[in-house]
Design a protein around this motif. Structure first.
Motif, PDB file in Angstrom:
ATOM      1  N   PRO A   2       0.899  -1.325   0.075  1.00  0.00           N
ATOM      2  CA  PRO A   2       0.063  -0.086  -0.020  1.00  0.00           C
ATOM      3  C   PRO A   2       0.836   1.110   0.170  1.00  0.00           C
ATOM      4  O   PRO A   2       2.084   1.441   0.495  1.00  0.00           O
ATOM      5  N   VAL A   3       0.275   2.350  -0.673  1.00  0.00           N
ATOM      6  CA  VAL A   3       1.003   3.506  -0.765  1.00  0.00           C
ATOM      7  C   VAL A   3       0.509   4.410   0.407  1.00  0.00           C
ATOM      8  O   VAL A   3      -0.691   4.772   0.468  1.00  0.00           O
ATOM      9  N   PRO A   4       1.518   5.285   1.227  1.00  0.00           N
ATOM     10  CA  PRO A   4       1.032   6.257   2.260  1.00  0.00           C
ATOM     11  C   PRO A   4       0.078   7.156   1.561  1.00  0.00           C
ATOM     12  O   PRO A   4       0.514   7.558   0.387  1.00  0.00           O
ATOM     13  N   ALA A   5      -1.167   7.644   2.152  1.00  0.00           N
ATOM     14  CA  ALA A   5      -1.708   8.793   1.535  1.00  0.00           C
ATOM     15  C   ALA A   5      -1.034   9.840   1.231  1.00  0.00           C
ATOM     16  O   ALA A   5      -1.377  10.529   0.123  1.00  0.00           O
ATOM     17  N   MET A   6      -0.145  10.247   1.996  1.00  0.00           N
ATOM     18  CA  MET A   6       0.477  11.571   1.760  1.00  0.00           C
ATOM     19  C   MET A   6       1.335  11.436   0.545  1.00  0.00           C
ATOM     20  O   MET A   6       1.633  12.578  -0.356  1.00  0.00           O
ATOM     21  N   ALA A   7       1.794  10.416   0.196  1.00  0.00           N
ATOM     22  CA  ALA A   7       2.757  10.125  -0.878  1.00  0.00           C
ATOM     23  C   ALA A   7       2.135   9.645  -2.261  1.00  0.00           C
ATOM     24  O   ALA A   7       2.526   9.594  -3.316  1.00  0.00           O
ATOM     25  N   ALA A   8       0.902   9.474  -2.045  1.00  0.00           N
ATOM     26  CA  ALA A   8      -0.028   8.889  -3.410  1.00  0.00           C
ATOM     27  C   ALA A   8      -0.172   9.942  -4.386  1.00  0.00           C
ATOM     28  O   ALA A   8      -0.461  11.025  -4.320  1.00  0.00           O
ATOM     29  N   SER A   9       0.222   9.277  -5.301  1.00  0.00           N
ATOM     30  CA  SER A   9      -0.256  10.014  -6.655  1.00  0.00           C
ATOM     31  C   SER A   9      -0.866   8.879  -7.699  1.00  0.00           C
ATOM     32  O   SER A   9      -0.659   7.791  -7.417  1.00  0.00           O
ATOM     33  N   PRO A  10      -1.611   9.261  -8.765  1.00  0.00           N
ATOM     34  CA  PRO A  10      -1.983   8.216  -9.525  1.00  0.00           C
ATOM     35  C   PRO A  10      -1.067   7.367 -10.063  1.00  0.00           C
ATOM     36  O   PRO A  10      -1.318   6.175 -10.101  1.00  0.00           O
ATOM     37  N   GLY A  11       0.065   7.867 -10.496  1.00  0.00           N
ATOM     38  CA  GLY A  11       1.295   6.867 -11.152  1.00  0.00           C
ATOM     39  C   GLY A  11       1.594   6.013  -9.815  1.00  0.00           C
ATOM     40  O   GLY A  11       1.751   4.596 -10.167  1.00  0.00           O
ATOM     41  N   SER A  12       1.698   6.393  -8.641  1.00  0.00           N
ATOM     42  CA  SER A  12       2.441   5.814  -7.837  1.00  0.00           C
ATOM     43  C   SER A  12       1.339   4.407  -7.114  1.00  0.00           C
ATOM     44  O   SER A  12       1.574   3.361  -6.846  1.00  0.00           O
ATOM     45  N   LEU A  13      -0.058   5.082  -7.194  1.00  0.00           N
ATOM     46  CA  LEU A  13      -0.976   4.041  -6.935  1.00  0.00           C
ATOM     47  C   LEU A  13      -1.472   2.949  -7.880  1.00  0.00           C
ATOM     48  O   LEU A  13      -1.414   1.675  -7.602  1.00  0.00           O
ATOM     49  N   ALA A  31      -8.901  -1.630  -5.153  1.00  0.00           N
ATOM     50  CA  ALA A  31      -8.888  -0.652  -4.301  1.00  0.00           C
ATOM     51  C   ALA A  31      -7.734   0.609  -4.751  1.00  0.00           C
ATOM     52  O   ALA A  31      -8.270   1.856  -4.848  1.00  0.00           O
ATOM     53  N   LEU A  32      -6.381   0.057  -4.881  1.00  0.00           N
ATOM     54  CA  LEU A  32      -5.464   1.233  -5.069  1.00  0.00           C
ATOM     55  C   LEU A  32      -5.970   1.790  -6.672  1.00  0.00           C
ATOM     56  O   LEU A  32      -5.810   3.205  -6.678  1.00  0.00           O
ATOM     57  N   TYR A  33      -6.441   1.079  -7.637  1.00  0.00           N
ATOM     58  CA  TYR A  33      -6.797   1.872  -8.915  1.00  0.00           C
ATOM     59  C   TYR A  33      -7.650   2.688  -8.699  1.00  0.00           C
ATOM     60  O   TYR A  33      -7.938   3.749  -9.488  1.00  0.00           O
ATOM     61  N   THR A  34      -8.695   2.369  -7.683  1.00  0.00           N
ATOM     62  CA  THR A  34      -9.994   3.089  -7.357  1.00  0.00           C
ATOM     63  C   THR A  34      -9.494   4.557  -6.858  1.00  0.00           C
ATOM     64  O   THR A  34     -10.102   5.312  -7.146  1.00  0.00           O
ATOM     65  N   ARG A  35      -8.502   4.292  -5.930  1.00  0.00           N
ATOM     66  CA  ARG A  35      -8.071   5.682  -5.435  1.00  0.00           C
ATOM     67  C   ARG A  35      -7.347   6.341  -6.324  1.00  0.00           C
ATOM     68  O   ARG A  35      -7.348   7.652  -6.389  1.00  0.00           O
ATOM     69  N   ALA A  36      -6.620   5.920  -7.330  1.00  0.00           N
ATOM     70  CA  ALA A  36      -5.945   6.703  -8.210  1.00  0.00           C
ATOM     71  C   ALA A  36      -6.956   7.364  -9.269  1.00  0.00           C
ATOM     72  O   ALA A  36      -6.825   8.510  -9.669  1.00  0.00           O
ATOM     73  N   LEU A  37      -8.023   6.423  -9.670  1.00  0.00           N
ATOM     74  CA  LEU A  37      -9.171   7.210 -10.449  1.00  0.00           C
ATOM     75  C   LEU A  37      -9.677   8.252  -9.583  1.00  0.00           C
ATOM     76  O   LEU A  37     -10.131   9.333 -10.384  1.00  0.00           O
ATOM     77  N   ASN A  57      -6.880  -1.671 -15.771  1.00  0.00           N
ATOM     78  CA  ASN A  57      -6.333  -2.567 -14.900  1.00  0.00           C
ATOM     79  C   ASN A  57      -7.524  -3.271 -13.792  1.00  0.00           C
ATOM     80  O   ASN A  57      -7.360  -4.037 -13.412  1.00  0.00           O
ATOM     81  N   ARG A  58      -8.523  -2.158 -13.447  1.00  0.00           N
ATOM     82  CA  ARG A  58      -9.452  -2.497 -12.396  1.00  0.00           C
ATOM     83  C   ARG A  58     -10.342  -3.450 -13.072  1.00  0.00           C
ATOM     84  O   ARG A  58     -10.764  -4.433 -12.191  1.00  0.00           O
ATOM     85  N   ALA A  59     -10.730  -3.341 -14.252  1.00  0.00           N
ATOM     86  CA  ALA A  59     -11.655  -4.388 -15.026  1.00  0.00           C
ATOM     87  C   ALA A  59     -10.906  -5.585 -15.016  1.00  0.00           C
ATOM     88  O   ALA A  59     -11.587  -6.897 -14.660  1.00  0.00           O
ATOM     89  N   ALA A  60      -9.683  -5.734 -14.877  1.00  0.00           N
ATOM     90  CA  ALA A  60      -8.624  -7.004 -14.813  1.00  0.00           C
ATOM     91  C   ALA A  60      -8.919  -7.795 -13.632  1.00  0.00           C
ATOM     92  O   ALA A  60      -9.221  -8.920 -13.452  1.00  0.00           O
ATOM     93  N   CYS A  61      -8.954  -6.639 -12.434  1.00  0.00           N
ATOM     94  CA  CYS A  61      -8.785  -7.481 -10.947  1.00  0.00           C
ATOM     95  C   CYS A  61     -10.627  -7.741 -10.921  1.00  0.00           C
ATOM     96  O   CYS A  61     -10.681  -8.904 -10.437  1.00  0.00           O
ATOM     97  N   ARG A  62     -11.429  -7.350 -11.444  1.00  0.00           N
ATOM     98  CA  ARG A  62     -12.939  -7.545 -11.180  1.00  0.00           C
ATOM     99  C   ARG A  62     -13.108  -8.954 -11.827  1.00  0.00           C
ATOM    100  O   ARG A  62     -13.845  -9.607 -11.596  1.00  0.00           O
ATOM    101  N   LEU A  63     -12.325  -8.931 -13.080  1.00  0.00           N
ATOM    102  CA  LEU A  63     -12.623 -10.395 -13.952  1.00  0.00           C
ATOM    103  C   LEU A  63     -12.126 -11.451 -13.093  1.00  0.00           C
ATOM    104  O   LEU A  63     -12.672 -12.611 -12.771  1.00  0.00           O
TER     105      LEU A  63
END
Length: 301
Positions: A2-13, A31-37, A57-63
């Motif tokens: 998991p990425v710390p909330a303060m350091a989170a960016s779409p790319g890092s997530l 969940a990480l892709y959702t945060r990035a979105l 990517n999130r579609a792949a996870c859900r599949l």
């Protein structure tokens, strides 16, 4: 991890999500892709490519998790985004992929029809040749939303890792590599040809099986119309109507689909619908002798 909330960016997530995906932790990755979105939401069109990658990517996870309806929602959302950007080829691919997961989604059927018309206008009669590859969703995943699978696939290829532009190079993260896609398409073509040979030998029942296998790998208009012909011969008229309807969703003016559906509807005594199909056909081919003959028979019925 998991990425710390303060350091989170779409790319890092996204990168963290990819790591979770590789470890088979699909829920955590989603969940990480959702945060990035969510972080990208305010960026609008400027982040369209990054957003499309995250949705794939999130579609792949859900599949992988068997949440096929959510997977379809992500594919459809990405398709709508491409459509809004007038990237009609990529939108077509996404709508088709959504239908591979769940063929009952009317919005995706409608999207395919819109994109078909737009691509025909933009690219001409050979528009299909200009499409990027359509990912082949495994058969187990196609039916998983109604019949849960007891075992998960062993191989978990990582999903999309970075934006690649809007020129047909972007890959859906549905666990399919380009060579697997090509192999699936080639296998579908081989099965269709085997079905065609069986039709020539008069073995329509076995041909139906081959066409059905082919359609599970690649939904192609000609395969539907070929199977419809078999169903007509086997007097399975309702199935023939269904196949022609599927073919017409892919190609609304397909002559064989219109003619064979009209034949099946005639046998089902739905003369009004049968006449409507023949009239649609004659708008495209007004001198089609078989259609004119069938119309005369219907008018006498």
């Amino acid at each position: 991890s998991p990425v710390p909330a303060m350091a989170a960016s779409p790319g890092s997530l996204r990168r963290a999500g990819n790591e979770e995906f590789r470890r088979g932790q699909y829920g955590a990755a989603a969940a990480l892709y959702t945060r990035a979105l969510e972080l990208l939401e305010a960026a609008g069109a400027a982040a369209a490519e990054e957003r499309s990658v995250l949705l794939a990517n999130r579609a792949a996870c859900r599949l992988k998790d068997g949440a096929c309806r959510l997977c379809v929602a992500d594919c459809s959302e990405r398709a709508a985004a491409y459509e809004a950007l007038e990237s009609y080829r990529l939108a077509y691919v996404d709508y088709k992929t959504a239908l591979q997961v769940d063929c009952t989604v009317q919005a995706a059927h409608d999207g395919v029809n819109r994109m078909t018309k737009a691509l025909l206008e933009n690219d001409g009669a050979n528009w299909r040749q200009k499409l990027p590859p359509i990912p082949t969703v495994p058969v187990s995943a196609q039916t998983r939303w109604s019949v849960p699978s007891a075992t998960a696939p062993r191989e978990n290829p990582p999903p999309v890792t970075a934006p690649r532009g809007q020129q047909g190079e972007s890959e859906l993260g549905l666990g399919t590599e380009p060579n697997q896609i090509a192999a699936g398409t080639e296998r579908a073509r081989t099965l269709k040809e085997e079905g065609n040979e069986l039709v020539k030998k008069g073995n329509h029942k076995k041909a139906v099986e081959k066409y059905s296998e082919s359609l599970q790998l690649n939904q192609e208009c000609a395969t539907y119309t070929n199977r419809a012909l078999c169903y007509l011969t086997l007097k399975q008229y309702k199935e023939a109507v269904q196949d022609c309807t599927e073919a017409l969703r892919l190609d609304p003016k397909n002559i064989k689909a219109l003619y064979r559906r009209a034949q099946a509807l005639k046998e089902l005594k739905d003369y009004k619908s049968s006449i409507a199909d023949i009239k649609s056909l004659l708008k495209t081919e007004p001198k089609n002798t078989a259609a004119l003959r069938l119309l005369q028979e219907l008018n006498r019925a």
